[in-house]
Design an enzyme around this catalytic site. Structure first.
Site, PDB file in Angstrom:
ATOM      1  N   HIS A  45      25.820  37.211  19.727  1.00 23.80           N
ATOM      2  CA  HIS A  45      24.880  36.537  20.632  1.00 23.80           C
ATOM      3  C   HIS A  45      25.599  35.383  21.315  1.00 23.80           C
ATOM      4  CE1 HIS A  45      24.737  33.547  17.486  1.00 23.80           C
ATOM      5  NE2 HIS A  45      24.252  34.420  16.603  1.00 23.80           N
ATOM      6  N   HIS A  70      28.082  33.249  19.353  1.00 27.67           N
ATOM      7  CA  HIS A  70      29.396  33.877  19.166  1.00 27.67           C
ATOM      8  C   HIS A  70      30.213  33.828  20.460  1.00 27.67           C
ATOM      9  CE1 HIS A  70      26.879  36.215  16.101  1.00 27.67           C
ATOM     10  NE2 HIS A  70      27.775  35.605  15.349  1.00 27.67           N
ATOM     11  N   GLN A  72      29.559  37.859   0.406  1.00 29.73           N
ATOM     12  CA  GLN A  72      28.886  36.579   0.628  1.00 29.73           C
ATOM     13  C   GLN A  72      27.369  36.682   0.568  1.00 29.73           C
ATOM     14  OE1 GLN A  72      30.752  36.194   4.615  1.00 29.73           O
ATOM     15  NE2 GLN A  72      28.789  35.331   5.252  1.00 29.73           N
ATOM     16  N   VAL A 120      24.839  26.510  19.588  1.00 27.98           N
ATOM     17  CA  VAL A 120      24.195  26.976  20.824  1.00 27.98           C
ATOM     18  C   VAL A 120      22.728  27.262  20.502  1.00 27.98           C
ATOM     19  CG1 VAL A 120      24.199  28.754  22.613  1.00 27.98           C
ATOM     20  CG2 VAL A 120      26.366  27.963  21.626  1.00 27.98           C
TER      21      VAL A 120
HETATM   22  P1  AMP Z   1      27.914  34.919  11.769  1.00 29.18           P
HETATM   23  O1  AMP Z   1      28.125  36.147  12.574  1.00 29.18           O
HETATM   24  O2  AMP Z   1      26.497  34.495  11.657  1.00 29.18           O
HETATM   25  O3  AMP Z   1      28.648  34.948  10.447  1.00 29.18           O
HETATM   26  O4  AMP Z   1      28.610  33.742  12.592  1.00 29.18           O
HETATM   27  C1  AMP Z   1      29.941  33.843  13.014  1.00 29.18           C
HETATM   28  C2  AMP Z   1      30.368  32.527  13.577  1.00 29.18           C
HETATM   29  O5  AMP Z   1      29.524  32.193  14.685  1.00 29.18           O
HETATM   30  C3  AMP Z   1      30.250  31.366  12.575  1.00 29.18           C
HETATM   31  O6  AMP Z   1      31.355  30.499  12.752  1.00 29.18           O
HETATM   32  C4  AMP Z   1      28.960  30.717  12.984  1.00 29.18           C
HETATM   33  O7  AMP Z   1      28.904  29.342  12.645  1.00 29.18           O
HETATM   34  C5  AMP Z   1      28.996  30.900  14.485  1.00 29.18           C
HETATM   35  N1  AMP Z   1      27.649  30.794  15.042  1.00 29.18           N
HETATM   36  C6  AMP Z   1      26.545  31.498  14.692  1.00 29.18           C
HETATM   37  N2  AMP Z   1      25.462  31.079  15.389  1.00 29.18           N
HETATM   38  C7  AMP Z   1      25.896  30.085  16.194  1.00 29.18           C
HETATM   39  C8  AMP Z   1      25.267  29.234  17.156  1.00 29.18           C
HETATM   40  N3  AMP Z   1      23.974  29.326  17.430  1.00 29.18           N
HETATM   41  N4  AMP Z   1      26.031  28.324  17.788  1.00 29.18           N
HETATM   42  C9  AMP Z   1      27.363  28.205  17.522  1.00 29.18           C
HETATM   43  N5  AMP Z   1      28.016  28.988  16.642  1.00 29.18           N
HETATM   44  C10 AMP Z   1      27.293  29.898  15.979  1.00 29.18           C
END
Ligand code: AMP
Length: 284
Positions: free
Chosen positions: A34, A37, A61, A176
């Site tokens: 999204h 990312h 995890q 974001v």
């Molecule tokens: P995830 O796919 O949820 O494991 O997230 C992958 C990376 O994207 C991690 O470093 C998260 O902190 C980052 N991330 C997820 N959501 C957001 C967001 N809304 N704003 C900024 N980074 C994000």
């Protein structure tokens, strides 16, 4: 953009980039990509000659009873989104390639993994540190980009990179948000229409905390109470925790002294969907 599924092939490719003198920027994700990312991928684009995005829903995890099986998966959307945001390589390994039979090696960042998300999700950061250490070894990055959305994850992984002399720069991108303040998350897809309507209360409550602290509130308990009452009064959410901690050590605070950066963080459930959010506040 090229897709690679085999860790060995990914490693060979990265070694090739390194010997050609290229700077590698890594963006680890669990997919269902999204706008949060894509902000990370765009940041990576400014920092690396080669941008590698990894998509891997890491079973290590997730705790028992958590949402590993139903975690959103969208491999076609991920390809399109990663490529449009500027990735050069999408590394999407199979679970069995990351954790083959007999696998038994784990990385534990000790004290920093215990509070907050670590207390609510025992073993979570052991899984995160382990998979990120593996992804670092496979992709050989110079820097890796993470989101402030997962504040404790950043603290844990910085510690891991320092303690294990990995020499990988950990870069953080601000959270974001949707227009109404809700932090973008793959898990937002689980929310019903009415839960989605209520969910922005989390960020509103964090902004109330910020306002109170900026107005001179120095009691962490009073800040936690204000956040808790905003959420419970204005939504059906049940709160896992609300915390005010030191942003670097994650140590819980009672008095909010000048000269610190605070991490105000929370986790709450809307029905079966668990959301997290946080803000940093510097007290001068
Ligand atoms: P995830 O796919 O949820 O494991 O997230 C992958 C990376 O994207 C991690 O470093 C998260 O902190 C980052 N991330 C997820 N959501 C957001 C967001 N809304 N704003 C900024 N980074 C994000």
């Amino acid at each position: 953009m090229k897709t690679i599924r085999e860790p060995r092939l990914m490693h060979n490719e990265s070694e090739g980039f390194r010997s050609a003198g290229k700077r590698i920027a890594l963006v680890p994700t669990m997919g269902a990509l999204h706008g949060g990312h894509t902000a990370l991928i765009r940041e990576a684009r400014t920092r690396g000659d080669v941008v590698i995005v990894t998509v891997f829903v890491n079973p290590a995890q997730f705790g028992e009873g958590e949402d590993f099986n139903r975690y959103p998966r969208d491999s076609e959307g991920d390809l399109r989104t990663a490529s449009e945001a500027g990735a050069d390589i999408l590394f999407a390994p199979e679970t069995a390639a990351m954790y083959p039979p007999g696998y038994q090696t784990f990385v534990t960042v000790e004290a920093l993994s215990l509070p907050l998300e670590g207390a609510a999700r025992p073993g979570h950061f052991r899984g995160v540190a382990t998979v990120v250490a593996k992804l670092f070894n496979i992709t050989c990055p110079h820097c890796a980009i993470f989101g402030q959305k997962d504040a404790q994850q950043v603290v844990v992984l910085r510690r891991m990179s320092r303690d294990l002399d990995l020499g990988i720069e950990i870069v953080v991108v601000p959270t974001v948000r949707e227009g109404d303040g809700l932090a973008l998350s793959s898990r937002n897809a689980y929310l019903s229409v009415s839960e989605r309507r209520e969910a922005p209360v989390l960020y509103r409550a964090l902004r109330i905390a910020e306002k109170r602290i900026r107005a001179g509130e120095r009691s962490a308990a009073a800040v936690v109470a204000a956040v808790t009452s905003e959420i419970t009064a204005r939504s059906s959410a049940s709160i896992d925790y609300v915390s005010v901690a030191d942003a670097e050590t994650l140590e819980p605070l009672s008095a909010l002294d000048a000269g610190r950066t605070l991490l105000v963080s929370l986790a709450a459930r809307f029905g079966t969907t668990r959301l997290i959010d946080n803000i940093h506040i510097r007290i001068e």
